[in-house]
Design a protein around this motif. Structure first.
Motif, PDB file in Angstrom:
ATOM      1  N   THR A  95     -12.799 -74.135  11.992  1.00  0.00           N
ATOM      2  CA  THR A  95     -13.891 -74.836  12.672  1.00  0.00           C
ATOM      3  C   THR A  95     -15.144 -73.979  12.630  1.00  0.00           C
ATOM      4  OG1 THR A  95     -13.409 -73.873  14.840  1.00  0.00           O
ATOM      5  CG2 THR A  95     -12.233 -75.922  14.256  1.00  0.00           C
ATOM      6  N   ARG A  96     -16.281 -74.617  12.947  1.00  0.00           N
ATOM      7  CA  ARG A  96     -17.530 -73.864  12.959  1.00  0.00           C
ATOM      8  C   ARG A  96     -17.499 -72.769  14.023  1.00  0.00           C
ATOM      9  NH1 ARG A  96     -22.150 -77.020  10.662  1.00  0.00           N
ATOM     10  NH2 ARG A  96     -21.293 -78.953   9.835  1.00  0.00           N
ATOM     11  N   GLU A  97     -16.886 -73.069  15.160  1.00  0.00           N
ATOM     12  CA  GLU A  97     -16.813 -72.067  16.229  1.00  0.00           C
ATOM     13  C   GLU A  97     -16.010 -70.855  15.775  1.00  0.00           C
ATOM     14  OE1 GLU A  97     -16.249 -75.312  16.609  1.00  0.00           O
ATOM     15  OE2 GLU A  97     -18.152 -75.752  17.644  1.00  0.00           O
ATOM     16  N   MET A  98     -14.885 -71.091  15.107  1.00  0.00           N
ATOM     17  CA  MET A  98     -14.090 -69.981  14.571  1.00  0.00           C
ATOM     18  C   MET A  98     -14.925 -69.164  13.579  1.00  0.00           C
ATOM     19  SD  MET A  98     -10.556 -72.137  13.998  1.00  0.00           S
ATOM     20  CE  MET A  98      -9.864 -70.926  12.898  1.00  0.00           C
ATOM     21  N   TRP A  99     -15.683 -69.875  12.742  1.00  0.00           N
ATOM     22  CA  TRP A  99     -16.514 -69.179  11.745  1.00  0.00           C
ATOM     23  C   TRP A  99     -17.550 -68.289  12.411  1.00  0.00           C
ATOM     24  CZ3 TRP A  99     -16.419 -68.548   6.561  1.00  0.00           C
ATOM     25  CH2 TRP A  99     -17.565 -68.006   5.972  1.00  0.00           C
ATOM     26  N   ARG A 100     -18.273 -68.848  13.386  1.00  0.00           N
ATOM     27  CA  ARG A 100     -19.315 -68.075  14.055  1.00  0.00           C
ATOM     28  C   ARG A 100     -18.736 -66.850  14.750  1.00  0.00           C
ATOM     29  NH1 ARG A 100     -21.832 -73.269  14.937  1.00  0.00           N
ATOM     30  NH2 ARG A 100     -20.569 -73.601  16.809  1.00  0.00           N
ATOM     31  N   ALA A 101     -17.593 -67.010  15.393  1.00  0.00           N
ATOM     32  CA  ALA A 101     -16.987 -65.892  16.110  1.00  0.00           C
ATOM     33  C   ALA A 101     -16.567 -64.782  15.153  1.00  0.00           C
ATOM     34  CB  ALA A 101     -15.785 -66.377  16.924  1.00  0.00           C
ATOM     35  N   ALA A 102     -16.048 -65.155  13.996  1.00  0.00           N
ATOM     36  CA  ALA A 102     -15.536 -64.154  13.059  1.00  0.00           C
ATOM     37  C   ALA A 102     -16.648 -63.467  12.278  1.00  0.00           C
ATOM     38  CB  ALA A 102     -14.555 -64.794  12.089  1.00  0.00           C
ATOM     39  N   THR A 103     -17.739 -64.176  11.998  1.00  0.00           N
ATOM     40  CA  THR A 103     -18.774 -63.620  11.115  1.00  0.00           C
ATOM     41  C   THR A 103     -19.943 -63.006  11.864  1.00  0.00           C
ATOM     42  OG1 THR A 103     -19.890 -65.781  10.963  1.00  0.00           O
ATOM     43  CG2 THR A 103     -18.218 -65.264   9.293  1.00  0.00           C
ATOM     44  N   SER A 104     -19.991 -63.127  13.168  1.00  0.00           N
ATOM     45  CA  SER A 104     -21.157 -62.656  13.917  1.00  0.00           C
ATOM     46  C   SER A 104     -21.424 -61.173  13.716  1.00  0.00           C
ATOM     47  CB  SER A 104     -20.985 -62.969  15.411  1.00  0.00           C
ATOM     48  OG  SER A 104     -19.831 -62.294  15.919  1.00  0.00           O
ATOM     49  N   ASP A 105     -20.373 -60.362  13.587  1.00  0.00           N
ATOM     50  CA  ASP A 105     -20.550 -58.918  13.405  1.00  0.00           C
ATOM     51  C   ASP A 105     -19.919 -58.419  12.106  1.00  0.00           C
ATOM     52  OD1 ASP A 105     -17.906 -59.318  14.068  1.00  0.00           O
ATOM     53  OD2 ASP A 105     -17.773 -57.553  15.382  1.00  0.00           O
ATOM     54  N   ALA A 106     -19.657 -59.336  11.180  1.00  0.00           N
ATOM     55  CA  ALA A 106     -18.905 -58.970   9.973  1.00  0.00           C
ATOM     56  C   ALA A 106     -19.645 -57.957   9.106  1.00  0.00           C
ATOM     57  CB  ALA A 106     -18.583 -60.218   9.157  1.00  0.00           C
ATOM     58  N   VAL A 107     -20.966 -58.064   9.036  1.00  0.00           N
ATOM     59  CA  VAL A 107     -21.728 -57.123   8.199  1.00  0.00           C
ATOM     60  C   VAL A 107     -21.519 -55.691   8.674  1.00  0.00           C
ATOM     61  CG1 VAL A 107     -24.061 -56.382   7.571  1.00  0.00           C
ATOM     62  CG2 VAL A 107     -23.467 -58.802   7.495  1.00  0.00           C
ATOM     63  N   ALA A 108     -21.367 -55.503   9.959  1.00  0.00           N
ATOM     64  CA  ALA A 108     -21.219 -54.153  10.519  1.00  0.00           C
ATOM     65  C   ALA A 108     -19.798 -53.621  10.416  1.00  0.00           C
ATOM     66  CB  ALA A 108     -21.660 -54.150  11.980  1.00  0.00           C
ATOM     67  N   ARG A 109     -18.839 -54.479  10.039  1.00  0.00           N
ATOM     68  CA  ARG A 109     -17.443 -54.018  10.016  1.00  0.00           C
ATOM     69  C   ARG A 109     -16.742 -54.359   8.694  1.00  0.00           C
ATOM     70  NH1 ARG A 109     -14.019 -58.312  10.922  1.00  0.00           N
ATOM     71  NH2 ARG A 109     -14.985 -60.206  11.783  1.00  0.00           N
ATOM     72  N   LEU A 110     -17.486 -54.341   7.617  1.00  0.00           N
ATOM     73  CA  LEU A 110     -16.872 -54.604   6.319  1.00  0.00           C
ATOM     74  C   LEU A 110     -15.754 -53.606   6.044  1.00  0.00           C
ATOM     75  CD1 LEU A 110     -20.036 -55.330   4.136  1.00  0.00           C
ATOM     76  CD2 LEU A 110     -18.286 -56.991   4.824  1.00  0.00           C
ATOM     77  N   VAL A 111     -14.641 -54.087   5.516  1.00  0.00           N
ATOM     78  CA  VAL A 111     -13.503 -53.223   5.218  1.00  0.00           C
ATOM     79  C   VAL A 111     -13.133 -53.368   3.748  1.00  0.00           C
ATOM     80  CG1 VAL A 111     -12.619 -53.343   7.577  1.00  0.00           C
ATOM     81  CG2 VAL A 111     -11.813 -54.993   5.865  1.00  0.00           C
ATOM     82  N   LEU A 112     -12.393 -52.398   3.259  1.00  0.00           N
ATOM     83  CA  LEU A 112     -11.967 -52.435   1.863  1.00  0.00           C
ATOM     84  C   LEU A 112     -10.918 -53.522   1.670  1.00  0.00           C
ATOM     85  CD1 LEU A 112     -11.644 -48.609   1.100  1.00  0.00           C
ATOM     86  CD2 LEU A 112     -13.584 -50.127   0.643  1.00  0.00           C
ATOM     87  N   PRO A 113     -10.826 -54.055   0.462  1.00  0.00           N
ATOM     88  CA  PRO A 113      -9.853 -55.128   0.204  1.00  0.00           C
ATOM     89  C   PRO A 113      -8.410 -54.649   0.354  1.00  0.00           C
ATOM     90  CG  PRO A 113     -11.505 -55.038  -1.529  1.00  0.00           C
ATOM     91  CD  PRO A 113     -11.684 -53.811  -0.698  1.00  0.00           C
ATOM     92  N   ASP A 114      -7.523 -55.590   0.653  1.00  0.00           N
ATOM     93  CA  ASP A 114      -6.094 -55.304   0.635  1.00  0.00           C
ATOM     94  C   ASP A 114      -5.640 -55.163  -0.813  1.00  0.00           C
ATOM     95  OD1 ASP A 114      -5.862 -55.447   3.411  1.00  0.00           O
ATOM     96  OD2 ASP A 114      -5.594 -57.622   3.343  1.00  0.00           O
ATOM     97  N   VAL A 115      -4.692 -54.259  -1.031  1.00  0.00           N
ATOM     98  CA  VAL A 115      -4.223 -53.985  -2.388  1.00  0.00           C
ATOM     99  C   VAL A 115      -2.715 -54.163  -2.442  1.00  0.00           C
ATOM    100  CG1 VAL A 115      -4.029 -52.241  -4.202  1.00  0.00           C
ATOM    101  CG2 VAL A 115      -6.112 -52.385  -2.834  1.00  0.00           C
ATOM    102  N   ASP A 116      -2.237 -54.836  -3.452  1.00  0.00           N
ATOM    103  CA  ASP A 116      -0.803 -54.994  -3.683  1.00  0.00           C
ATOM    104  C   ASP A 116      -0.250 -53.671  -4.218  1.00  0.00           C
ATOM    105  OD1 ASP A 116       1.770 -55.627  -4.646  1.00  0.00           O
ATOM    106  OD2 ASP A 116       1.166 -57.692  -5.083  1.00  0.00           O
ATOM    107  N   GLU A 117       0.827 -53.187  -3.620  1.00  0.00           N
ATOM    108  CA  GLU A 117       1.389 -51.895  -4.052  1.00  0.00           C
ATOM    109  C   GLU A 117       1.813 -51.918  -5.515  1.00  0.00           C
ATOM    110  OE1 GLU A 117       4.146 -49.689  -1.896  1.00  0.00           O
ATOM    111  OE2 GLU A 117       3.129 -49.854   0.033  1.00  0.00           O
ATOM    112  N   ARG A 118       2.112 -53.096  -6.028  1.00  0.00           N
ATOM    113  CA  ARG A 118       2.513 -53.170  -7.441  1.00  0.00           C
ATOM    114  C   ARG A 118       1.383 -52.740  -8.371  1.00  0.00           C
ATOM    115  NH1 ARG A 118       4.679 -59.267  -7.363  1.00  0.00           N
ATOM    116  NH2 ARG A 118       2.795 -59.382  -6.062  1.00  0.00           N
ATOM    117  N   ALA A 119       0.141 -52.794  -7.861  1.00  0.00           N
ATOM    118  CA  ALA A 119      -0.998 -52.384  -8.689  1.00  0.00           C
ATOM    119  C   ALA A 119      -1.005 -50.884  -8.948  1.00  0.00           C
ATOM    120  CB  ALA A 119      -2.303 -52.799  -8.020  1.00  0.00           C
ATOM    121  N   LEU A 120      -0.215 -50.124  -8.178  1.00  0.00           N
ATOM    122  CA  LEU A 120      -0.175 -48.671  -8.372  1.00  0.00           C
ATOM    123  C   LEU A 120       0.331 -48.292  -9.759  1.00  0.00           C
ATOM    124  CD1 LEU A 120       1.140 -47.317  -4.944  1.00  0.00           C
ATOM    125  CD2 LEU A 120      -1.147 -47.064  -5.897  1.00  0.00           C
ATOM    126  N   THR A 121       1.091 -49.183 -10.391  1.00  0.00           N
ATOM    127  CA  THR A 121       1.614 -48.857 -11.720  1.00  0.00           C
ATOM    128  C   THR A 121       0.495 -48.663 -12.731  1.00  0.00           C
ATOM    129  OG1 THR A 121       1.846 -51.217 -12.227  1.00  0.00           O
ATOM    130  CG2 THR A 121       3.771 -50.094 -11.302  1.00  0.00           C
TER     131      THR A 121
END
Length: 705
Positions: free
Chosen positions: A636-662
């Motif tokens: 919903t729009r409300e969920m979107w606003r709540a999640a993105t309001s501070d997203a620029v300040a808390r960017l995190v690195l992507p999740d990585v599949d352990e299989r990519a270690l090969t």
């Protein structure tokens, strides 16, 4: 008139004028003389066939004579062996004019030739970073004797190194060579056009950056002057299939020499076979063909006229295949820089123009091809940046230094790279892990190779440690005693009805006997029906800039090139289909049945960063591609606003599949969390993610109730 020749050695000038028939040097060659003869670090920039080799070698040969250098004075490094093989005859001529010698050392060099080099070193050595590493760690090489007179390193196609882990490896090896030689070594890079040449020069300088500023003139970027605006013939077509592409190539430009670039070995094989079926004289070149097969093809192509050679990027890096009439590109290359390299293979003869014909095989490739040409038309060239956090290369270098020196001091080891980050004391956690897990043993203040390193990397005298890239396992394909090339083992194990047929070197082969233990496959000739496939992990992630250009194209922007009626029709169809997914005012969130997507048009790496940062909004499988992110179905729009309001300040690195270690070589020599962090940092695009979050967003979603 200043010809640029007066500053060079007189004997050299005599041969330049009388043997080569040159009355003057090119502007790049003339401009490079002063800084290179003064010992300055430099990057020389020019398009393909712009005379960069001579711009480096003529001043260095003159300095060699002026300062009476003896022994191995210059090392000339290339990214691929074929380029070294191609350069050898030319440099043999140049050095012979002054009574000097050049020699070649890479993976195909015989043991006898290597022994001759060690007994009597040449003035110039052509080699690769992997061979330099092998020399440094080998017990058969007296490093102090071989490298004692070293003055200069020339790195050809330096941009090709700087953009991946081979660049970090090269920098580390140069630092160790500096220590062996006991002096600062001049560093000269040769490069095609890049978007950030001064950054590239600072990167190449390594720990010597600024250390010699008081002694010599500041390091320089020497660039060929922009040529006058010339006619460039670029055309784009949509053909729909490999067979149709072969038909167009066989029909157009008959009697001319054509070089066709494909960005996969499988496509090279399929197109090569289709051209031969149409009775076109065709040669192939890619990394999984045998050395002899590639050399035969390249030699025959250089001497022929009415013919085609189909290649991956192996022929992008300046290898001489004679005068070309046409370059043809199947689909689009991955970057503008790559396109510029390929375009530069044409238009070398007087009276000819640079040209490239783009043939899109699939309709969805049409806007991507148009987008690349749109960026090119604006003068955009991608900056070359080193991959972040090369912790696995740090681990490899710590082990390599221990092999080279037999033992290293537990407190003084960082001096091996002259304080160059990340090979400095910031690597202490990696060193600690190597000791604790038996890769290094410790005796008081000394560290030396441990049993875990012997077991993991010690085969063939630690030769597996000399290369920092992981080559997927392949089977050698043999027709009698003749090696044709290598194929993916999956083609030898998948279930088939009837005979097992391979496609290699543009021909079909029937598999006879497979030697599983030695990874060999023996074949007989077949009429047709062969299959080609290679597993190439980690490819296909489009950049932010290219993906945004695709959005512009879908919104109506056309590149200023010729588009055939088929290309225009395909582009029109793609624009019509994309209408619901693109908007000039920002990004879009759409719902189609149970599929909710955020159309970011930000590229894969930015989208992976956004999906990880906004994990509470994304589909549990986090389906991410170059242009969109799949979101949860109850958004919903409300969920979107709540999640993105501070997203620029808390960017995190992507999740990585352990299989990519090969795919991360030497990851076993790292703590698991550091290996995963290395992969995550390389998958991220924080800047692209931030720019996307800061844009307006439209919700074309009917929310569920």
């Amino acid at each position: 008139m200043n010809t640029g020749l007066d500053e060079l050695n007189p004997v050299l000038v005599h041969h330049i004028v009388n043997t080569l028939g040159w009355r003057s040097l090119r502007p790049l060659q003339a401009e490079a003389i002063r800084p290179l003869m003064a010992g300055n670090d430099a990057v020389l920039l020019a398009p393909t066939a712009g005379g960069k080799t001579e711009a480096a070698c003529f001043p260095l040969l003159s300095a060699m004579e002026q300062h009476k250098w003896t022994g191995l004075s210059v090392i000339y490094v290339c990214p691929i062996k074929a380029l070294l093989n191609n350069l050898l005859p030319r440099l043999e001529s140049y050095t012979s004019w002054l009574g000097r010698r050049v020699a070649l050392w890479h993976g195909d060099t015989t043991q006898a030739a290597r022994q001759r080099i060690l007994r009597d070193p040449p003035d110039i050595l052509l080699t690769t970073p992997e061979s330099l590493e092998a020399m440094l760690v080998s017990v058969k090489v007296e490093q102090q004797h071989l490298f004692a007179s070293l003055r200069t390193i020339v790195v050809d196609e330096v941009h090709a190194f700087a953009g991946d882990d081979r660049g970090w490896h090269l920098l580390a090896v140069l630092e160790r060579l500096t220590n062996v030689a006991g002096r600062e070594i001049q560093r000269v890079g040769l490069s095609a056009t890049v978007g950030n040449p001064h950054d590239l020069l600072r990167w190449l300088q390594g720990s010597s950056r600024g250390s010699r500023a008081a002694e010599v003139i500041a390091p320089e970027v020497v660039a060929a002057p922009a040529p006058p605006v010339a006619t460039v013939d670029i055309e784009m077509d949509y053909v729909g299939s490999v067979f149709n592409a072969a038909t167009v190539i066989s029909t157009l430009h008959r009697g001319e020499k054509r070089l066709v670039f494909c960005d996969s070995r499988q496509l090279v094989e399929e197109l090569g076979a289709a051209l031969r079926d149409l009775n076109v004289t065709t040669f192939l070149s890619h990394a999984s063909l045998s050395v002899d097969e590639r050399r035969r093809a390249e030699l025959a192509f250089a001497e022929a006229r009415d013919c085609v050679i189909v290649s991956t990027s192996t022929l992008e890096l300046g290898i001489d295949v004679g005068d070309l009439d046409r370059v043809i590109q199947i689909n689009a290359p991955s970057s503008v820089a790559s396109f510029l390299q390929r375009l530069g293979r044409t238009g070398r003869r007087p009276g000819t123009t640079r040209n490239c014909l783009f043939l899109a095989i699939q309709r969805h490739e049409v806007p991507w091809t148009a987008a690349l040409l749109l960026l090119w038309s604006r003068g955009f060239v991608e900056p070359v940046t080193a991959p972040p956090q090369p912790r696995h290369i740090v681990a490899q270098q710590l082990l390599a230094l221990a092999l080279q020196e037999n033992r290293i001091g537990s407190r003084l080891w960082a001096e091996g790279w002259n304080g160059l980050a990340p090979f400095d004391h910031s690597a202490t956690p990696i060193l600690k892990y190597l000791v604790e897990n038996g890769f290094l043993d410790q005796d008081g203040e000394l560290l030396f190779i441990g049993p875990a390193a012997e077991q993991k990397f010690g085969r063939r005298h630690f030769m597996d440690m000399t290369a920092v890239f992981t080559a997927p396992p392949q089977f050698t394909v043999l027709h009698g005693r003749r090696e044709i090339g290598r194929t993916d083992p999956a083609l030898l194990t998948e279930k088939v009805d009837g005979p097992r047929l391979l496609l290699l070197a543009g021909r079909s082969w029937k598999v006879g006997w497979i030697d599983w233990k030695r990874r060999r496959c023996f074949v007989e000739e077949a009429e047709h029906g062969g299959k080609a496939r290679w597993h190439t992990p980690g490819t296909g992630a489009a950049s932010f800039e290219l993906t945004r250009a695709v959005r512009e194209v879908l919104l109506g922007a056309d590149p200023p090139v010729k588009l055939t009626r088929r290309a225009l029709s395909a582009l029109s169809d793609e624009r019509e289909e994309a209408e619901a997914h693109v908007h000039p005012g920002g990004t879009l969130v759409t719902r189609s049945s149970t599929d909710v997507r955020w159309w970011t048009w930000a590229g894969y790496r930015a989208n992976a960063t956004l999906a990880s940062t906004l994990s509470e909004l994304t589909d549990e499988k986090q389906r991410v591609d170059d242009v969109s992110i799949r979101l949860r179905t109850d958004l919903t729009r409300e969920m979107w606003r709540a999640a993105t309001s501070d997203a620029v300040a808390r960017l995190v690195l992507p999740d990585v599949d352990e299989r990519a270690l090969t795919g991360l070589k030497f990851n076993e020599a790292l703590p698991r969390h550091l290996a995963m962090a290395t992969l995550a940092s390389r998958l991220a695009d924080l800047e692209g993610a931030q720019r996307t979050l800061e844009e307006p967003i439209r919700f074309n979603v009917v929310e569920r109730r």
